[in-house]
Design a protein around this motif. Structure first.
Motif, PDB file in Angstrom:
ATOM      1  N   THR A 209      66.464  22.855  54.723  1.00  0.00           N
ATOM      2  CA  THR A 209      65.840  21.565  54.990  1.00  0.00           C
ATOM      3  C   THR A 209      66.714  20.446  54.432  1.00  0.00           C
ATOM      4  O   THR A 209      67.761  20.699  53.826  1.00  0.00           O
ATOM      5  N   THR A 210      66.296  19.219  54.647  1.00  0.00           N
ATOM      6  CA  THR A 210      66.982  18.057  54.087  1.00  0.00           C
ATOM      7  C   THR A 210      66.064  17.373  53.083  1.00  0.00           C
ATOM      8  O   THR A 210      64.854  17.600  53.071  1.00  0.00           O
ATOM      9  N   ILE A 211      66.624  16.521  52.266  1.00  0.00           N
ATOM     10  CA  ILE A 211      65.800  15.793  51.296  1.00  0.00           C
ATOM     11  C   ILE A 211      64.823  14.864  52.020  1.00  0.00           C
ATOM     12  O   ILE A 211      63.696  14.655  51.576  1.00  0.00           O
ATOM     13  N   HIS A 212      65.225  14.341  53.185  1.00  0.00           N
ATOM     14  CA  HIS A 212      64.328  13.490  53.966  1.00  0.00           C
ATOM     15  C   HIS A 212      63.101  14.281  54.402  1.00  0.00           C
ATOM     16  O   HIS A 212      61.962  13.822  54.269  1.00  0.00           O
ATOM     17  N   ASP A 213      63.337  15.479  54.934  1.00  0.00           N
ATOM     18  CA  ASP A 213      62.232  16.294  55.437  1.00  0.00           C
ATOM     19  C   ASP A 213      61.298  16.740  54.324  1.00  0.00           C
ATOM     20  O   ASP A 213      60.075  16.692  54.473  1.00  0.00           O
ATOM     21  N   TYR A 214      61.858  17.198  53.206  1.00  0.00           N
ATOM     22  CA  TYR A 214      60.968  17.720  52.160  1.00  0.00           C
ATOM     23  C   TYR A 214      60.158  16.595  51.512  1.00  0.00           C
ATOM     24  O   TYR A 214      59.017  16.806  51.090  1.00  0.00           O
ATOM     25  N   THR A 215      60.729  15.420  51.452  1.00  0.00           N
ATOM     26  CA  THR A 215      59.968  14.276  50.941  1.00  0.00           C
ATOM     27  C   THR A 215      58.818  13.949  51.889  1.00  0.00           C
ATOM     28  O   THR A 215      57.718  13.593  51.457  1.00  0.00           O
ATOM     29  N   LYS A 216      59.055  14.089  53.209  1.00  0.00           N
ATOM     30  CA  LYS A 216      57.969  13.924  54.185  1.00  0.00           C
ATOM     31  C   LYS A 216      56.873  14.968  53.963  1.00  0.00           C
ATOM     32  O   LYS A 216      55.678  14.677  54.102  1.00  0.00           O
ATOM     33  N   PHE A 217      57.281  16.201  53.627  1.00  0.00           N
ATOM     34  CA  PHE A 217      56.300  17.241  53.345  1.00  0.00           C
ATOM     35  C   PHE A 217      55.419  16.856  52.160  1.00  0.00           C
ATOM     36  O   PHE A 217      54.197  17.032  52.195  1.00  0.00           O
ATOM     37  N   CYS A 218      56.035  16.319  51.108  1.00  0.00           N
ATOM     38  CA  CYS A 218      55.251  15.882  49.937  1.00  0.00           C
ATOM     39  C   CYS A 218      54.262  14.785  50.321  1.00  0.00           C
ATOM     40  O   CYS A 218      53.123  14.774  49.846  1.00  0.00           O
ATOM     41  N   LYS A 219      54.683  13.882  51.164  1.00  0.00           N
ATOM     42  CA  LYS A 219      53.783  12.824  51.639  1.00  0.00           C
ATOM     43  C   LYS A 219      52.627  13.435  52.435  1.00  0.00           C
ATOM     44  O   LYS A 219      51.466  13.017  52.304  1.00  0.00           O
ATOM     45  N   TYR A 220      52.942  14.425  53.256  1.00  0.00           N
ATOM     46  CA  TYR A 220      51.925  15.122  54.051  1.00  0.00           C
ATOM     47  C   TYR A 220      50.905  15.795  53.132  1.00  0.00           C
ATOM     48  O   TYR A 220      49.685  15.731  53.381  1.00  0.00           O
ATOM     49  N   ILE A 221      51.367  16.410  52.060  1.00  0.00           N
ATOM     50  CA  ILE A 221      50.460  17.039  51.094  1.00  0.00           C
ATOM     51  C   ILE A 221      49.589  15.983  50.429  1.00  0.00           C
ATOM     52  O   ILE A 221      48.374  16.154  50.278  1.00  0.00           O
ATOM     53  N   MET A 222      50.181  14.867  50.030  1.00  0.00           N
ATOM     54  CA  MET A 222      49.419  13.774  49.411  1.00  0.00           C
ATOM     55  C   MET A 222      48.303  13.267  50.313  1.00  0.00           C
ATOM     56  O   MET A 222      47.225  12.888  49.846  1.00  0.00           O
ATOM     57  N   GLU A 223      48.578  13.259  51.606  1.00  0.00           N
ATOM     58  CA  GLU A 223      47.631  12.685  52.569  1.00  0.00           C
ATOM     59  C   GLU A 223      46.548  13.673  52.999  1.00  0.00           C
ATOM     60  O   GLU A 223      45.765  13.380  53.900  1.00  0.00           O
ATOM     61  N   GLY A 224      46.521  14.850  52.349  1.00  0.00           N
ATOM     62  CA  GLY A 224      45.446  15.794  52.626  1.00  0.00           C
ATOM     63  C   GLY A 224      45.887  17.148  53.106  1.00  0.00           C
ATOM     64  O   GLY A 224      45.070  18.063  53.267  1.00  0.00           O
ATOM     65  N   ALA A 225      47.171  17.322  53.379  1.00  0.00           N
ATOM     66  CA  ALA A 225      47.751  18.622  53.712  1.00  0.00           C
ATOM     67  C   ALA A 225      47.201  19.239  54.990  1.00  0.00           C
ATOM     68  O   ALA A 225      47.360  20.435  55.235  1.00  0.00           O
ATOM     69  N   GLY A 226      46.530  18.430  55.809  1.00  0.00           N
ATOM     70  CA  GLY A 226      46.005  18.948  57.070  1.00  0.00           C
ATOM     71  C   GLY A 226      44.826  19.891  56.914  1.00  0.00           C
ATOM     72  O   GLY A 226      44.529  20.661  57.834  1.00  0.00           O
ATOM     73  N   ILE A 227      44.146  19.842  55.764  1.00  0.00           N
ATOM     74  CA  ILE A 227      43.005  20.728  55.509  1.00  0.00           C
ATOM     75  C   ILE A 227      41.803  19.910  55.030  1.00  0.00           C
ATOM     76  O   ILE A 227      41.922  18.726  54.709  1.00  0.00           O
ATOM     77  N   THR A 228      40.636  20.536  54.988  1.00  0.00           N
ATOM     78  CA  THR A 228      39.425  19.844  54.559  1.00  0.00           C
ATOM     79  C   THR A 228      39.511  19.470  53.081  1.00  0.00           C
ATOM     80  O   THR A 228      40.256  20.079  52.309  1.00  0.00           O
TER      81      THR A 228
END
Length: 420
Positions: A209-228
Motif C-alpha cells: 500500500t501507500t501512505i496515502h491509502d493507509y491514511t485513508k483507511f484510518c479515516k475510514y475507521i474513524m468514520e465508523g468502519a462501515g459497521i454498526t
C-alpha cells in the motif's frame, strides 16, 4: 473533438488533484526538521508519514534519507506487514454485520489443516478468538521447534499473538465466499475507503500500500468502519489482557485512559526484515498517525519519535508500550558469570543478533529491539510477559545454543556463533 474534450477534462481533474495534494502538504510539523537526521542516524532509507487531525487528512509525505521528500517517491509502495491485520479484521466485522459470519461462530467444521483438525481444542476456536489473538495458535508454525501447526493453549484462555490464526480464518472465508481475499477486501474495504493503490494477498501481513491509502483507511475507521455502532464499540472493547492498561480488541490493540480526558488509542505495529510500521488512532480526538519505514531495521525508533512529538497522548502511549517489564521472581547473577552468555547468535538462516552486558545487566538486541534479560534460574532468563530464553551448554560447560520461548512454548533454536 469529443475525445479531445474528454482528455482535457481528465487533465483538468489531474491538475486539480495535484493542487489539492499540494495544499494538504503545506502544513508543517516539528519532526520535519529532524526526520532526515533520524534516518541517517538509525540507517533507515525510507520513511512515510500520514497524519489526520479533526477527522481530516492533513499530511502525507515520503522521505528518502539522502534526497528528502522528492516527488518521485510520494506514491511509493510499502509492505504493510502486520498493519494488514486491521484491514482484514474490518472486512470480517462487515461480514458479521451482514450476518454472513457470527463473531462467536465455531470454525472447526471446515477442518482445513490436517495437523489440528482432530485436536479437541480446535473445536472451540471462534472468529472472536482469531481477531483478538486468543486462538492459541503460534504466530507462525515455522517459528516452533517442530515446524508444525499446534495449539499453545486452549482458545479463549489468554492472549497469544498469531498470524497463523488470521491466515486460517482467511482460508475459511475464501471457501465460504468463493472468492479471493483481494476480491472481498476490494469490495468491503478498498473501494469504500478509496484505497486505489493497495493490493492484498494474505490476512496477516500480505498487503502492499501507500501512505496515502493507509491514511485513508484510518479515516475510514474513524468514520465508523462501515459497521454498526454496537459492533464498532465491540471492536474497541477489552477482549483479552496484554499488560496494564493495554488489551486487545478486534483487529486492534487498545490503550485506555491516556490523559485526564480519558482519551484512548487503538493501534497496531508491523515488522519484517527491513520493515517497521506503526499506526495509531485516537477516536475521541479524531486524530491519527501512521508511519511506514523500509530499508533498515531501526524504523521503530523513528516512528516512536514521530508519534511522541505530535501529542501528549502519543507520548504516554509509548511510555506504556516501553514500560520496563518486572518479573515476579528473579535471581542475582554476578556480572562475571553473565559473560558466559555474551556473544553473537544466529536465528534461522540469516538473522543474527547480539547478547551483551550493559550496566551489570544482560541485554538482547534483536530486530531493532533492545530488551533487558532477567535471570530466573541457572541459564534461564525472561525478557517480557511473552518471551523467555534458555541457554544450552555443551559437554565442556560452554554455551553453544539458545532456545527462545514464546508464551511458554519453545519457539526458536539459535546457534551461538564463534567469536569473530
Amino acid at each position: 473533438m469529443k475525445n479531445m474534450k474528454s482528455v482535457l477534462l481528465i487533465l483538468g481533474f489531474l491538475t486539480l488533484s495535484t493542487v489539492l495534494y499540494s495544499q494538504v502538504e503545506q502544513k508543517k510539523y516539528d519532526f520535519e526538521n529532524k526526520i532526515l537526521q533520524w534516518q541517517k542516524e538509525y540507517n533507515v532509507e525510507f520513511v512515510a508519514i500520514g497524519i489526520i487531525e479533526n477527522g481530516q487528512i492533513e499530511y502525507t509525505k515520503v522521505f528518502h534519507k539522502l534526497h528528502g521528500a522528492t516527488d518521485s517517491i510520494q506514491h511509493m509502495q510499502f509492505d504493510a506487514a502486520s498493519l494488514t491485520k486491521p484491514v482484514f479484521a474490518n472486512a470480517v466485522l462487515q461480514l458479521i454485520d451482514s450476518n454472513i459470519l457470527d463473531l462467536d461462530e465455531r470454525i472447526y467444521p471446515f477442518g482445513l489443516h490436517s495437523e489440528i483438525k482432530n485436536i479437541d481444542m480446535h473445536k472451540k476456536l471462534t472468529v472472536r478468538h482469531v481477531l483478538s489473538h486468543q486462538s492459541g495458535l503460534p504466530n507462525w508454525r515455522y517459528m516452533t521447534l517442530s515446524g508444525e501447526l499446534d495449539f499453545y493453549h486452549e482458545p479463549g484462555s489468554r492472549y497469544t499473538y498469531s498470524g497463523e490464526g488470521y491466515e486460517y480464518l482467511r482460508e475459511i472465508l475464501d471457501l465460504k465466499l468463493g472468492a479471493s481475499i483481494q476480491d472481498y477486501i476490494d469490495s468491503l474495504v478498498f473501494k469504500p475507503a478509496e484505497m486505489y493503490e493497495s493490493k492484498i494477498g494474505s490476512a496477516a501481513g500480505g498487503m502492499n500500500t501507500t501512505i496515502h491509502d493507509y491514511t485513508k483507511f484510518c479515516k475510514y475507521i474513524m468514520e465508523g468502519a462501515g459497521i454498526t455502532n454496537s459492533l464498532y464499540s465491540t471492536m474497541h472493547k477489552n477482549h483479552t489482557y496484554i499488560k496494564p492498561n493495554m488489551y486487545y480488541g478486534l483487529g486492534w490493540e487498545v490503550s485506555e485512559a491516556l490523559d485526564k480526558n480519558n482519551n484512548y488509542a487503538i493501534f497496531h505495529s508491523g515488522a519484517g526484515s527491513g520493515v517497521k510500521n506503526f499506526t495509531v488512532i485516537f477516536p475521541k480526538d479524531q486524530s491519527s498517525v501512521t508511519v511506514f519505514t523500509k530499508g533498515g531495521d531501526n524504523g521503530l525508533l523513528i516512528y516512536e519519535n514521530i508519534v511522541r512529538s505530535l501529542s501528549e497522548s502519543g507520548n504516554e502511549l509509548f511510555n506504556r508500550i516501553n514500560k520496563q517489564y518486572a518479573p515476579e521472581r528473579q535471581i542475582i547473577v554476578a556480572e562475571k558469570k553473565l559473560e558466559d552468555y555474551v556473544g553473537q547468535y544466529q536465528l534461522q538462516q540469516k538473522i543474527k543478533f547480539n547478547i551483551f552486558i550493559d550496566k551489570g545487566n544482560l541485554r538482547i538486541e534483536l530486530m531493532g529491539q533492545d530488551l533487558m534479560l532477567f535471570p530466573i534460574s541457572k541459564d534461564e532468563f525472561i525478557a517480557n510477559e511473552s518471551t523467555s530464553l534458555r541457554f544450552i551448554r555443551d559437554d565442556a560447560g560452554k554455551i553453544e545454543s539458545l532456545i527462545i520461548g514464546q508464551y511458554g512454548i519453545d519457539a526458536f533454536s539459535c546457534k551461538k556463533l564463534a567469536n569473530q
